[in-house]
Design a protein around this motif. Structure first.
Motif, mmCIF file in Angstrom:
data_model
loop_
_atom_site.group_PDB
_atom_site.id
_atom_site.type_symbol
_atom_site.label_atom_id
_atom_site.label_comp_id
_atom_site.label_asym_id
_atom_site.label_seq_id
_atom_site.Cartn_x
_atom_site.Cartn_y
_atom_site.Cartn_z
ATOM 1 N N GLY A 30 37.080 -40.071 29.383
ATOM 2 C CA GLY A 30 35.696 -39.736 29.595
ATOM 3 C C GLY A 30 35.424 -38.218 29.829
ATOM 4 N N ALA A 31 36.460 -37.692 29.509
ATOM 5 C CA ALA A 31 36.065 -35.948 29.884
ATOM 6 C C ALA A 31 34.667 -35.452 29.089
ATOM 7 N N LYS A 32 33.921 -34.772 29.922
ATOM 8 C CA LYS A 32 32.971 -33.760 29.235
ATOM 9 C C LYS A 32 32.801 -32.665 29.638
ATOM 10 N N VAL A 33 32.080 -31.928 28.863
ATOM 11 C CA VAL A 33 32.085 -30.377 28.967
ATOM 12 C C VAL A 33 30.543 -29.996 29.158
ATOM 13 N N VAL A 34 30.541 -29.176 30.134
ATOM 14 C CA VAL A 34 29.073 -28.680 30.378
ATOM 15 C C VAL A 34 29.035 -27.246 30.810
ATOM 16 N N GLN A 35 28.177 -26.598 30.370
ATOM 17 C CA GLN A 35 27.908 -25.131 30.448
ATOM 18 C C GLN A 35 26.869 -24.971 31.535
ATOM 19 N N PHE A 36 27.493 -23.818 32.570
ATOM 20 C CA PHE A 36 26.617 -23.434 33.580
ATOM 21 C C PHE A 36 26.126 -21.867 33.340
ATOM 22 N N ASP A 37 24.966 -21.790 33.889
ATOM 23 C CA ASP A 37 24.743 -20.053 33.881
ATOM 24 C C ASP A 37 25.218 -19.641 35.146
ATOM 25 N N LYS A 38 25.340 -18.338 35.339
ATOM 26 C CA LYS A 38 25.699 -17.442 36.674
ATOM 27 C C LYS A 38 24.904 -18.201 37.513
ATOM 28 N N LYS A 39 25.637 -18.260 38.878
ATOM 29 C CA LYS A 39 25.188 -18.537 40.047
ATOM 30 C C LYS A 39 24.646 -20.234 40.133
ATOM 31 N N TYR A 40 24.901 -21.002 39.052
ATOM 32 C CA TYR A 40 24.556 -22.376 39.181
ATOM 33 C C TYR A 40 25.406 -23.129 39.767
ATOM 34 N N THR A 41 25.019 -24.194 40.385
ATOM 35 C CA THR A 41 25.763 -25.153 41.065
ATOM 36 C C THR A 41 26.433 -26.069 40.235
ATOM 37 N N ILE A 42 27.803 -26.111 40.268
ATOM 38 C CA ILE A 42 28.578 -27.015 39.337
ATOM 39 C C ILE A 42 28.702 -28.574 40.267
ATOM 40 N N LEU A 43 28.993 -28.230 41.367
ATOM 41 C CA LEU A 43 29.231 -29.661 42.309
ATOM 42 C C LEU A 43 28.408 -29.348 43.650
ATOM 43 N N ALA A 44 27.543 -29.922 44.085
ATOM 44 C CA ALA A 44 26.797 -29.664 45.237
ATOM 45 C C ALA A 44 27.404 -30.473 46.444
ATOM 46 N N GLU A 45 27.329 -29.706 47.699
ATOM 47 C CA GLU A 45 27.776 -30.074 48.863
ATOM 48 C C GLU A 45 27.035 -31.394 49.091
ATOM 49 N N GLY A 46 27.648 -32.433 49.698
ATOM 50 C CA GLY A 46 26.959 -33.903 49.967
ATOM 51 C C GLY A 46 26.946 -34.787 49.138
ATOM 52 N N LYS A 47 27.221 -34.399 47.714
ATOM 53 C CA LYS A 47 27.155 -35.331 46.552
ATOM 54 C C LYS A 47 28.332 -36.042 46.579
ATOM 55 N N PRO A 48 28.702 -37.113 45.880
ATOM 56 C CA PRO A 48 29.942 -38.097 45.970
ATOM 57 C C PRO A 48 31.064 -37.028 44.976
ATOM 58 N N ALA A 49 32.089 -37.311 45.871
ATOM 59 C CA ALA A 49 33.087 -36.439 45.169
ATOM 60 C C ALA A 49 34.105 -36.998 44.187
ATOM 61 N N LYS A 50 33.356 -37.376 43.028
ATOM 62 C CA LYS A 50 34.268 -38.133 42.141
ATOM 63 C C LYS A 50 34.635 -37.620 40.957
ATOM 64 N N TYR A 51 34.127 -36.354 40.913
ATOM 65 C CA TYR A 51 35.003 -35.530 39.571
ATOM 66 C C TYR A 51 35.854 -34.488 40.055
ATOM 67 N N ILE A 52 36.834 -34.375 39.006
ATOM 68 C CA ILE A 52 37.833 -33.346 38.907
ATOM 69 C C ILE A 52 37.128 -32.234 37.844
ATOM 70 N N GLY A 53 37.089 -30.823 38.207
ATOM 71 C CA GLY A 53 36.527 -29.805 37.449
ATOM 72 C C GLY A 53 37.920 -29.069 36.626
ATOM 73 N N ILE A 54 37.790 -28.619 35.830
ATOM 74 C CA ILE A 54 38.429 -27.641 35.162
ATOM 75 C C ILE A 54 37.851 -26.649 34.512
ATOM 76 N N VAL A 55 37.846 -25.217 35.112
ATOM 77 C CA VAL A 55 37.460 -24.180 34.328
ATOM 78 C C VAL A 55 37.640 -24.008 33.078
ATOM 79 N N LEU A 56 37.037 -23.903 32.018
ATOM 80 C CA LEU A 56 37.326 -23.470 30.589
ATOM 81 C C LEU A 56 37.082 -22.223 30.142
ATOM 82 N N SER A 57 36.154 -21.610 30.701
ATOM 83 C CA SER A 57 35.640 -20.329 30.544
ATOM 84 C C SER A 57 34.777 -19.925 31.972
ATOM 85 N N GLY A 58 34.901 -18.679 32.180
ATOM 86 C CA GLY A 58 34.182 -18.134 33.482
ATOM 87 C C GLY A 58 35.076 -18.692 34.773
#
Lengths: 219, 219
Positions: A30-58
């Motif tokens: 169920g891998a999904k790809v999401v784009q983030f602009d500069k300075k945007y929050t990918i994972l936020a403190e306090g939220k459940p820690a269910k995701y592993i993130g992989i940097v594809l670019s940036g």
DNA sequence: CTCTTTTTGTTGAAATTTCAACAGAATTTA
DNA sequence: TAAATTCTGTTGAAATTTCAACAAAAAGAG
């Protein structure tokens, strides 16, 4: 998804996984790809820690802030690198850090429970993924360890020199670029930015190093 | 070996392993038990990092010293807990830390390559061991993380309070004992011992805590 | 129980860090 | 290109930490 294959191949999570299996596996996970602009929050403190993130670019900064704004920069993940896996694997309830896109970035997110709790078709891939996670976590431990070794020093000068010597060693040269600007370096070393700038100038005057912005030369 | 079964059962490395399999597995892994007197070195900095250690009795301090004797206390492992697994799993050439017996201790040592590289009789245990290692490494990551969160604070007082609040939370009570004497606590917080003592006295005078040696009460 | 050693708390002086404020350089935006 | 914004280096004052040295308390040894 195909366009990311080249970078995914370099990700330690997928070591020893044959490329033709990789795509199917991503679907299964169920891998999904999401784009983030500069300075945007990918994972936020306090939220459940269910995701592993992989940097594809940036790139992604893992950081923590205390109640009065003191920022601590824990690590930076570049293309092909993972983040959040320790919290996801330990099944932490709330994430104690925030992950911020340092620049416009493509990020792959995988729900870790899909890796940890093997699916019905008990494919051998899971075993490899868990082995790879184990290896990655061991390496991360060592990176944390290095950060502690550096920040345990008592003075700004010692911290800075310990950091620069490590970077030089990593680069295999006395001339290298660091991935931080001054404020970020201060946040990583856990010191005051202006004091850090002053210390760099002092080292320059003493003939110990040369530097211009992110480029350093140890003499 | 049998007499250690009770404590080994609590070791996360052996989670989900049936007790009757455990003894045979230990033989297969070439586990050995060594006794150390107080203050003796269990694993020495600079030596190859091949062993995973498990504390059977007593306790082990994981520490690091820099060229001029500044000690940094990274962690303490008590009965049933592991140490050295990150370096062994990452197949680090040289150990960057020393592990010292805090008191007379029985320590089990397992050559990690026996776990990582599955033996000829491809037993399912290996998979479970690797899963357990992965889990343990994730938890260790989080512990390191907490240490960084504490030592990233800029003042002795903030470091101390962050540490004590975490201990109180862990103990589930405002009254608790810490596992460190003053010097060890200073080494863990990366501050000066006398300054730490002074700060504790100050907090006492301000009515923020009560303490006697290793016992603390937050008010 | 006494002597020795270790641990803890205190203190003042020296060194360092943090803070706040600002100016010049470099970069980005319009 | 000009204007606005961000980044970097400087400075001095205030706050903190480290260091060294010592005394009191506690723990350990004989």
């Amino acid at each position: 998804m195909e366009k990311y294959l080249n970078i995914l191949r370099t990700c330690p999570l997928f070591a020893q996984i044959r490329e033709d299996h990789l795509l199917r596996m991503l679907g299964c996970l169920g891998a999904k790809v999401v784009q983030f602009d500069k300075k945007y929050t990918i994972l936020a403190e306090g939220k459940p820690a269910k995701y592993i993130g992989i940097v594809l670019s940036g790139s992604a900064q893992i950081m923590q802030m205390d109640y009065y704004g003191n920022r601590s920069l824990l690590a930076v993940s570049g293309p092909g690198e993972m983040f959040g896996e320790a919290f996801a694997c330990a099944e932490t309830k709330a994430l104690p850090v925030s992950v911020i896109a340092e620049e416009p970035s493509d990020i792959m997110l995988i729900d870790c429970s899909h890796i940890l709790h093997t699916c019905s078709n008990n494919c051998g891939f899971h075993q490899q993924l868990i082995y790879n996670l184990m290896k990655s976590l061991a390496v991360k431990n060592i990176l944390f360890h290095q950060k502690i070794e550096i920040t345990a020093k008592r003075s700004t000068r010692e911290k800075l020199m310990a950091y620069l010597l490590l970077q030089a060693k990593k680069a295999g040269s006395d001339r290298f670029d660091i991935p931080f600007d001054r404020q970020e370096l201060a946040d990583y070393l856990e010191v005051d930015r202006s004091g850090l700038s002053a210390e760099i100038s002092k080292l320059r005057r003493e003939g110990i190093l040369r530097s211009r912005k992110k480029h350093f030369e140890l003499l």
